[in-house]
Design a protein around this motif. Structure first.
Motif, short mmCIF file in Angstrom:
data_model
loop_
_atom_site.label_atom_id
_atom_site.label_comp_id
_atom_site.label_asym_id
_atom_site.label_seq_id
_atom_site.Cartn_x
_atom_site.Cartn_y
_atom_site.Cartn_z
N HIS A 148 1.95 1.56 9.20
CA HIS A 148 1.43 2.07 7.93
C HIS A 148 0.90 0.93 7.07
O HIS A 148 1.54 -0.14 6.99
CB HIS A 148 2.53 2.80 7.15
N LEU A 149 -0.21 1.13 6.42
CA LEU A 149 -0.73 0.17 5.46
C LEU A 149 0.21 0.12 4.26
O LEU A 149 0.46 1.14 3.61
CB LEU A 149 -2.13 0.59 5.00
N VAL A 150 0.76 -1.07 3.96
CA VAL A 150 1.75 -1.17 2.88
C VAL A 150 1.30 -2.10 1.75
O VAL A 150 1.91 -2.08 0.67
CB VAL A 150 3.13 -1.62 3.40
N SER A 151 0.26 -2.90 1.96
CA SER A 151 -0.22 -3.72 0.85
C SER A 151 -1.68 -4.10 1.05
O SER A 151 -2.16 -4.22 2.19
CB SER A 151 0.62 -4.99 0.69
N ALA A 152 -2.37 -4.26 -0.06
CA ALA A 152 -3.74 -4.75 -0.07
C ALA A 152 -3.92 -5.63 -1.29
O ALA A 152 -3.86 -5.15 -2.43
CB ALA A 152 -4.74 -3.59 -0.08
N LYS A 153 -4.10 -6.90 -1.06
CA LYS A 153 -4.31 -7.85 -2.16
C LYS A 153 -5.80 -8.04 -2.35
O LYS A 153 -6.48 -8.62 -1.51
CB LYS A 153 -3.64 -9.19 -1.86
N ILE A 154 -6.30 -7.53 -3.46
CA ILE A 154 -7.71 -7.65 -3.79
C ILE A 154 -7.87 -8.92 -4.61
O ILE A 154 -7.43 -9.00 -5.76
CB ILE A 154 -8.22 -6.43 -4.59
N GLU A 155 -8.47 -9.93 -4.03
CA GLU A 155 -8.52 -11.26 -4.62
C GLU A 155 -9.08 -11.24 -6.03
O GLU A 155 -10.16 -10.71 -6.29
CB GLU A 155 -9.37 -12.19 -3.74
N THR A 159 -3.14 -6.07 -6.75
CA THR A 159 -2.49 -5.84 -5.46
C THR A 159 -1.99 -4.41 -5.41
O THR A 159 -1.32 -3.95 -6.33
CB THR A 159 -1.31 -6.81 -5.25
N TRP A 160 -2.34 -3.73 -4.34
CA TRP A 160 -1.83 -2.38 -4.11
C TRP A 160 -0.65 -2.44 -3.16
O TRP A 160 -0.68 -3.17 -2.17
CB TRP A 160 -2.92 -1.50 -3.49
N LYS A 161 0.41 -1.68 -3.47
CA LYS A 161 1.57 -1.57 -2.60
C LYS A 161 1.89 -0.10 -2.37
O LYS A 161 1.93 0.69 -3.31
CB LYS A 161 2.78 -2.29 -3.21
N TRP A 162 2.11 0.24 -1.09
CA TRP A 162 2.45 1.61 -0.73
C TRP A 162 3.83 1.61 -0.07
O TRP A 162 4.08 0.83 0.86
CB TRP A 162 1.42 2.19 0.23
N SER A 163 4.71 2.48 -0.53
CA SER A 163 6.09 2.54 -0.02
C SER A 163 6.29 3.81 0.79
O SER A 163 5.93 4.91 0.33
CB SER A 163 7.09 2.49 -1.18
N TYR A 164 6.90 3.65 1.97
CA TYR A 164 7.12 4.77 2.89
C TYR A 164 8.61 5.05 3.06
O TYR A 164 9.45 4.15 2.98
CB TYR A 164 6.52 4.46 4.25
N LYS A 165 8.92 6.32 3.30
CA LYS A 165 10.29 6.74 3.61
C LYS A 165 10.21 7.86 4.64
O LYS A 165 9.53 8.86 4.43
CB LYS A 165 11.01 7.23 2.35
N ASN A 166 10.89 7.67 5.76
CA ASN A 166 10.90 8.67 6.85
C ASN A 166 9.50 9.08 7.27
O ASN A 166 9.23 10.26 7.53
CB ASN A 166 11.71 9.90 6.42
N GLY A 167 8.61 8.11 7.33
CA GLY A 167 7.26 8.36 7.81
C GLY A 167 6.27 8.87 6.78
O GLY A 167 5.11 9.10 7.10
N ASP A 168 6.72 9.05 5.54
CA ASP A 168 5.83 9.57 4.50
C ASP A 168 5.69 8.57 3.34
O ASP A 168 6.67 7.93 2.94
CB ASP A 168 6.35 10.89 3.94
N LEU A 169 4.49 8.47 2.82
CA LEU A 169 4.24 7.66 1.63
C LEU A 169 4.90 8.33 0.43
O LEU A 169 4.70 9.52 0.18
CB LEU A 169 2.73 7.56 1.39
N VAL A 170 5.72 7.58 -0.31
CA VAL A 170 6.43 8.17 -1.45
C VAL A 170 5.92 7.64 -2.79
O VAL A 170 6.03 8.34 -3.80
CB VAL A 170 7.94 7.96 -1.33
N LYS A 171 5.36 6.42 -2.80
CA LYS A 171 4.80 5.93 -4.05
C LYS A 171 3.76 4.87 -3.79
O LYS A 171 3.77 4.19 -2.76
CB LYS A 171 5.89 5.37 -4.97
N ALA A 172 2.84 4.75 -4.74
CA ALA A 172 1.80 3.73 -4.69
C ALA A 172 1.83 2.97 -6.01
O ALA A 172 1.94 3.58 -7.08
CB ALA A 172 0.43 4.36 -4.46
#
Length: 285
Positions: A148-155, A159-172
């Motif tokens: 799963h994509l969990v971070s993207a640092k836009i120079e 910075t975007w961070k995505w958190s997953y739990k049991n296979g599902d994205l729960v917060k961005a």
């Protein structure tokens, strides 16, 4: 092609409206691909039930090897050129992605990790209006052990961070580059008053900039070529962003075919319980 994120931008600033970085830096070969010529992009690893033929008005074309070569829609085209020669001298982009519209042309150089997902990207945008100067940008991406994509640092931007739990994205979360205390949060839900059981994401859809909170510009198209990680286990039905004064929501209603694949999505964008936008998108398989 319709830019999904614009619908969320209508809602409120907590979903952020910052665009992809234009930092003016050149490519950094040290952040390039692994140097392993065996890296292979394989959309089947992402779209386990098969690649969709069209997503929200975008037609997806693949070649005989199953690689996505072209995505086209009402507003423009996205083309993909895959590297197949040896990197004998220095790391080079694994994929060139070119996004064309009437107003501009953006060329992305995509460097992949061992799983075939984008780990580093640069872009240069040139405008049809020659009075406008070209813009450059770059981003670093990372993934969890499940792909799963969990971070993207836009120079230079956020910075975007995505958190997953049991296979599902729960917060961005979107964190400002200059003020790390400036954090915009969106919570993602898979059940609601109307949807009491989570809907399996059999089509492996990840509608970044709409259902999946993100602001990574045209990098979203790399997902449909199998290069931006794997999908959530279920289909999101509600995204909620809040600040001290306002609440923004994106509500999603999915229609499935007899095999459980999505064929349409009706979404509603609300700000403080008032509808400010709505639309219906279709999918074919």
């Amino acid at each position: 092609m319709k830019r999904f994120f614009t619908t969320i931008c209508l809602a409120m600033a907590v979903f952020t409206t910052v665009t992809f970085s234009s930092c003016g830096k050149s490519d950094d070969p040290n952040k390039g691909g692994t140097g392993d010529t065996r890296i292979k992009v394989n959309p089947k690893n992402v779209f386990t039930a098969g690649l969709p033929q069209s997503v929200a008005g975008m037609r997806i074309h693949k070649d005989a090897n199953g690689l996505v070569r072209l995505i086209n829609g009402e507003g423009g085209t996205v083309s993909f050129q895959y590297k197949d020669e040896s990197r004998a001298i220095a790391p080079a982009p694994d994929v060139i992605m070119t996004v064309e519209s009437k107003e501009e042309s953006t060329v992305y150089k995509l460097y992949l990790n061992a799983e075939g997902f984008v780990k580093y990207a640069t872009h240069t945008t040139t405008y049809r209006d020659t009075k406008l100067e070209p813009e450059n940008g770059q981003a670093e991406l990372s993934y969890d052990n499940d792909g799963h994509l969990v971070s993207a640092k836009i120079e230079g931007e956020e910075t975007w961070k995505w958190s997953y739990k049991n296979g599902d994205l729960v917060k961005a979360e979107c964190i400002d580059a200059e003020d790390t205390n400036d954090v915009n949060l969106v919570v993602v839900h898979y059940t609601s008053d109307k949807v009491t059981s989570p809907i399996p994401n059999k089509g492996c859809l990840m509608l970044y900039d709409l259902i999946i909170p993100a602001d990574i510009d045209e990098l979203i198209y790399a997902y449909y070529a199998g290069m931006l990680g794997k999908a959530t286990k279920h289909l999101p039905v509600l995204c909620v962003g809040k600040d001290e004064k306002d609440t923004a929501e994106v509500l999603s209603s999915w229609k499935l075919n007899e095999t459980g694949l999505p064929v349409s999505l009706k979404y509603i964008v609300r700000e403080n319980a008032k509808i400010i936008d709505e639309d219906e998108l279709s999918f074919t398989w």
